[in-house]
Design a protein around this motif. Sequence first.
Motif, PDB file in Angstrom:
ATOM      1  N   ALA A 190     -61.889  47.216  30.500  1.00 10.60           N
ATOM      2  CA  ALA A 190     -61.092  47.989  31.174  1.00 10.60           C
ATOM      3  C   ALA A 190     -60.952  49.315  30.847  1.00 10.60           C
ATOM      4  O   ALA A 190     -61.189  50.576  31.786  1.00 10.60           O
ATOM      5  CB  ALA A 190     -59.615  47.762  31.007  1.00 10.60           C
ATOM      6  N   ASN A 191     -61.488  49.981  29.542  1.00 11.65           N
ATOM      7  CA  ASN A 191     -61.700  51.110  29.111  1.00 11.65           C
ATOM      8  C   ASN A 191     -62.913  51.857  29.561  1.00 11.65           C
ATOM      9  O   ASN A 191     -63.139  53.094  29.548  1.00 11.65           O
ATOM     10  CB  ASN A 191     -61.749  51.197  27.392  1.00 11.65           C
ATOM     11  CG  ASN A 191     -60.304  51.115  27.095  1.00 11.65           C
ATOM     12  OD1 ASN A 191     -59.302  51.666  27.578  1.00 11.65           O
ATOM     13  ND2 ASN A 191     -60.109  50.523  25.905  1.00 11.65           N
ATOM     14  N   ARG A 192     -64.049  50.790  29.978  1.00 16.00           N
ATOM     15  CA  ARG A 192     -65.179  51.293  30.542  1.00 16.00           C
ATOM     16  C   ARG A 192     -65.124  51.223  31.943  1.00 16.00           C
ATOM     17  O   ARG A 192     -66.124  51.470  32.614  1.00 16.00           O
ATOM     18  CB  ARG A 192     -66.297  50.414  29.974  1.00 16.00           C
ATOM     19  CG  ARG A 192     -66.683  50.596  28.578  1.00 16.00           C
ATOM     20  CD  ARG A 192     -67.506  49.517  28.047  1.00 16.00           C
ATOM     21  NE  ARG A 192     -68.258  49.631  26.847  1.00 16.00           N
ATOM     22  CZ  ARG A 192     -67.558  49.536  25.904  1.00 16.00           C
ATOM     23  NH1 ARG A 192     -66.467  49.112  25.765  1.00 16.00           N
ATOM     24  NH2 ARG A 192     -68.183  49.731  24.808  1.00 16.00           N
ATOM     25  N   ASN A 193     -63.866  51.197  32.829  1.00 13.30           N
ATOM     26  CA  ASN A 193     -63.414  51.388  34.017  1.00 13.30           C
ATOM     27  C   ASN A 193     -63.840  50.355  34.812  1.00 13.30           C
ATOM     28  O   ASN A 193     -64.322  50.191  36.169  1.00 13.30           O
ATOM     29  CB  ASN A 193     -64.195  52.632  34.575  1.00 13.30           C
ATOM     30  CG  ASN A 193     -63.121  53.588  35.531  1.00 13.30           C
ATOM     31  OD1 ASN A 193     -62.125  53.176  35.439  1.00 13.30           O
ATOM     32  ND2 ASN A 193     -63.573  54.166  36.617  1.00 13.30           N
ATOM     33  N   TYR A 194     -64.301  48.930  34.506  1.00 11.02           N
ATOM     34  CA  TYR A 194     -64.473  47.966  34.935  1.00 11.02           C
ATOM     35  C   TYR A 194     -63.176  47.375  35.833  1.00 11.02           C
ATOM     36  O   TYR A 194     -62.051  47.569  34.877  1.00 11.02           O
ATOM     37  CB  TYR A 194     -64.925  46.697  34.518  1.00 11.02           C
ATOM     38  CG  TYR A 194     -66.572  47.033  33.801  1.00 11.02           C
ATOM     39  CD1 TYR A 194     -67.513  46.673  34.844  1.00 11.02           C
ATOM     40  CD2 TYR A 194     -66.952  47.538  32.811  1.00 11.02           C
ATOM     41  CE1 TYR A 194     -69.196  46.602  34.633  1.00 11.02           C
ATOM     42  CE2 TYR A 194     -68.277  47.671  32.512  1.00 11.02           C
ATOM     43  CZ  TYR A 194     -69.131  47.401  33.247  1.00 11.02           C
ATOM     44  OH  TYR A 194     -70.328  47.842  33.008  1.00 11.02           O
ATOM     45  N   ARG A 195     -63.291  46.840  36.808  1.00 13.02           N
ATOM     46  CA  ARG A 195     -61.818  46.237  37.315  1.00 13.02           C
ATOM     47  C   ARG A 195     -62.034  44.789  36.851  1.00 13.02           C
ATOM     48  O   ARG A 195     -62.646  44.100  37.380  1.00 13.02           O
ATOM     49  CB  ARG A 195     -61.781  46.567  39.033  1.00 13.02           C
ATOM     50  CG  ARG A 195     -61.978  48.017  39.124  1.00 13.02           C
ATOM     51  CD  ARG A 195     -61.662  47.968  40.671  1.00 13.02           C
ATOM     52  NE  ARG A 195     -61.873  49.476  41.319  1.00 13.02           N
ATOM     53  CZ  ARG A 195     -61.049  50.457  41.110  1.00 13.02           C
ATOM     54  NH1 ARG A 195     -59.736  50.233  40.408  1.00 13.02           N
ATOM     55  NH2 ARG A 195     -61.214  51.541  41.499  1.00 13.02           N
ATOM     56  N   VAL A 196     -60.814  44.318  35.991  1.00 17.37           N
ATOM     57  CA  VAL A 196     -60.958  43.158  35.405  1.00 17.37           C
ATOM     58  C   VAL A 196     -59.918  42.234  35.925  1.00 17.37           C
ATOM     59  O   VAL A 196     -58.720  42.587  36.259  1.00 17.37           O
ATOM     60  CB  VAL A 196     -60.521  43.452  33.922  1.00 17.37           C
ATOM     61  CG1 VAL A 196     -60.849  41.785  33.170  1.00 17.37           C
ATOM     62  CG2 VAL A 196     -61.831  44.226  33.308  1.00 17.37           C
ATOM     63  N   THR A 197     -60.403  40.842  36.437  1.00 16.24           N
ATOM     64  CA  THR A 197     -59.345  39.917  36.612  1.00 16.24           C
ATOM     65  C   THR A 197     -59.574  38.850  35.694  1.00 16.24           C
ATOM     66  O   THR A 197     -60.868  38.414  35.354  1.00 16.24           O
ATOM     67  CB  THR A 197     -59.910  39.385  37.964  1.00 16.24           C
ATOM     68  OG1 THR A 197     -59.760  40.276  39.170  1.00 16.24           O
ATOM     69  CG2 THR A 197     -59.001  38.087  38.137  1.00 16.24           C
ATOM     70  N   VAL A 198     -58.626  38.223  35.155  1.00 17.23           N
ATOM     71  CA  VAL A 198     -58.578  37.390  34.163  1.00 17.23           C
ATOM     72  C   VAL A 198     -58.300  35.873  34.846  1.00 17.23           C
ATOM     73  O   VAL A 198     -57.237  35.679  35.628  1.00 17.23           O
ATOM     74  CB  VAL A 198     -57.816  37.657  32.782  1.00 17.23           C
ATOM     75  CG1 VAL A 198     -57.644  36.152  31.979  1.00 17.23           C
ATOM     76  CG2 VAL A 198     -58.074  38.670  32.032  1.00 17.23           C
ATOM     77  N   ALA A 199     -59.000  34.957  34.636  1.00 18.37           N
ATOM     78  CA  ALA A 199     -58.660  33.493  35.189  1.00 18.37           C
ATOM     79  C   ALA A 199     -57.777  33.040  34.131  1.00 18.37           C
ATOM     80  O   ALA A 199     -58.140  32.386  33.034  1.00 18.37           O
ATOM     81  CB  ALA A 199     -59.819  32.739  35.368  1.00 18.37           C
TER      82      ALA A 199
END
Length: 310
Positions: A257-266
């Motif tokens: 997230a801090n590297r600006n990826y859009r994260v989704t957790v399963a």
Amino acid sequence: MVVLPFSCGVCCRHGQIRRPATAPVSTGVEQNRIRLAARAAFRPPAVPARLPPPAAPHKSVLETPPAWLHHRPMPSAKYNAACVKQRRIDRLHRCEPARTALLVVDMQHGFLDAGASLAVPKGRDIIPAIRRLIACCRAVGAPVVFTQFVYSTAVPCLRGDPFGLEHLPAPDGQPTGFGRPSGNCLVGPEAGRGAESADLVPELAPLPGELIVASHCYDKFLDTPLDLALRSRGITHLIVTGVTTDICVNCTVLAAANRNYRVTVATDGVATLDDTIQASCLSIWERKFARLRTVGQLVTELKGEDAGGS
């Protein structure tokens, strides 16, 4: 008789009694009676014991509001605004195969096998869900990346002594297990074997050509080629699974997230030892770092069967 000014600030402010311009000086008993009468006349406005629950938003705002919204008493307008914000987050984090990669964190013998010093029993329960997600990503062309925690005596970091004594080489003839040097996920000449091995479990074996990122740290981006590998392929969205929720998965989610990826957790693809810690991590991520989805929802989304994610 001497006359002095007299007022009752509290009562006059609330209009309970009329303020006389002057009042005669009287005995202490009389003054005390006046004070008690003034206090009795004052009745502060009633304050509700707790705020009323917010009005539920219209279904067109958000079909399934995140759980954290229900734990914050707030006016209905603010509640609806939060739901609108969440809907925007959901839309921007929608996973499409061309820009999404699946990250499988540390699904290895040393954390999953019965008898391992750092075994996470619930980790084995999520293997079928992760297998389903891996198969879906491979079918739609989304990259699958595996991470592997390793410890080496050549890199004697704090992950070994004092925080992970289990990763230290097991002395000959000495008992092993939780809290003791056991060679867990150890690599090199004294590498752990069997249940303590750093190898990935065969149920989730990578295919030839799929990236395996070995890391001495909980954050799988730190001092590894993971970020470069993802950006080189135009990846902007990540789906994260694996163990343990509160350690390696948590550090990796925050780092992404801090590297600006859009994260989704399963949510049914991550596991740890304690249900309370699991719930706390999910709540923290959903507030500021990641979107939460089940494996079933992600499979439907990756296949484009969810009506555009509306």
